[in-house]
Design a protein around this motif. Structure first.
Motif, short mmCIF file in Angstrom:
data_model
loop_
_atom_site.label_atom_id
_atom_site.label_comp_id
_atom_site.label_asym_id
_atom_site.label_seq_id
_atom_site.Cartn_x
_atom_site.Cartn_y
_atom_site.Cartn_z
N PHE A 47 0.84 -1.20 0.00
CA PHE A 47 0.00 0.00 0.00
C PHE A 47 0.87 1.24 0.00
O PHE A 47 1.94 1.26 0.62
N THR A 48 0.39 2.29 -0.67
CA THR A 48 0.96 3.62 -0.45
C THR A 48 -0.12 4.44 0.26
O THR A 48 -1.31 4.24 0.03
N LEU A 49 0.33 5.32 1.12
CA LEU A 49 -0.56 6.17 1.90
C LEU A 49 -0.11 7.61 1.77
O LEU A 49 0.98 7.97 2.23
N ASP A 50 -0.94 8.42 1.15
CA ASP A 50 -0.67 9.84 1.08
C ASP A 50 -0.66 10.34 2.52
O ASP A 50 -1.61 10.10 3.26
N THR A 51 0.41 10.99 2.93
CA THR A 51 0.55 11.38 4.33
C THR A 51 1.19 12.76 4.42
O THR A 51 2.30 12.97 3.93
N HIS A 52 0.47 13.68 5.05
CA HIS A 52 0.96 15.05 5.17
C HIS A 52 1.02 15.49 6.62
O HIS A 52 0.28 14.97 7.47
N GLY A 53 1.88 16.46 6.88
CA GLY A 53 2.00 17.05 8.21
C GLY A 53 1.20 18.34 8.30
O GLY A 53 0.58 18.79 7.33
N LYS A 54 1.24 18.93 9.47
CA LYS A 54 0.49 20.16 9.71
C LYS A 54 1.01 21.33 8.87
O LYS A 54 0.33 22.32 8.69
N GLN A 95 4.29 5.44 3.55
CA GLN A 95 3.71 6.77 3.69
C GLN A 95 4.50 7.70 2.78
O GLN A 95 5.72 7.70 2.81
N LYS A 96 3.78 8.48 1.98
CA LYS A 96 4.47 9.34 1.02
C LYS A 96 3.94 10.77 1.11
O LYS A 96 2.74 10.98 1.16
#
Length: 176
Positions: A47-54, A95-96
């Motif tokens: 899996f890839t997971l679009d992951t962003h910070g604040k 996580q990308k």
């Protein structure tokens, strides 16, 4: 033949959250069935997971797509529905912070997959980006995109993307 199913960003924010769109939820059953079929055949699933910070709005992507989504630790960043239930603790999950993932490319380069099939969202953003990464990492592997298991909010752009994958990037598009 060593095969991998790569589920791209099938997360709540792309289905029914901040960037969700009508029809995205209909892919869930087909993706979950495909995961089950790969597992039954002894093949791999990742899996890839679009992951962003604040700080997302301060990034280039945030300035060009100013919609907070897939913030780490929020419900919108979680996988959606039956697809989420099909993930196991042993599955690779990357996580990308951007559309494509160099981490995915590096991980793939160390493996000997003959075939990599991509499903998930959004066809003309993250799916195509990571299909190119997969092709670069394993140029002799057959890269497949299942048109029945990917979509995008702009139907015309989605169709053009499938055409480009097939005609320009030598990706096999199935179930059109």
């Amino acid at each position: 033949m060593k095969k991998l199913l790569l589920v791209i960003d099938y997360q709540k924010d792309f289905v029914d959250g901040a960037l969700g769109f009508p029809g995205a939820e209909t892919l869930d059953g087909a993706i979950a069935q495909k995961i089950a079929a790969y597992r039954a055949a002894g093949d791999d699933v990742a899996f890839t997971l679009d992951t962003h910070g604040k700080d997302y709005m301060d990034t280039q992507e945030g300035r060009k797509l100013p919609v907070l989504h897939c913030l780490a630790g929020t419900p919108g960043a979680a996988l959606y529905g039956k697809t989420a239930a099909a993930r196991t603790p042993g599955d690779m999950a990357i996580q990308k912070p951007a559309f494509p993932s160099l981490e995915l490319g590096n991980w793939l380069r160390g493996r000997s997959y003959d075939q990599i099939e991509l499903v998930g969202l959004v066809s003309y953003i993250c799916v195509i980006s990571n299909a190119v990464i997969a092709k670069a990492a394993l140029p002799e592997a057959e890269i497949i995109v299942d048109a029945a298991c990917t979509a995008g909010p702009d139907k015309e752009l989605h169709t053009k993307c499938l055409d480009l994958l097939e005609q320009g990037l030598q990706v096999t598009v199935i179930n059109r």
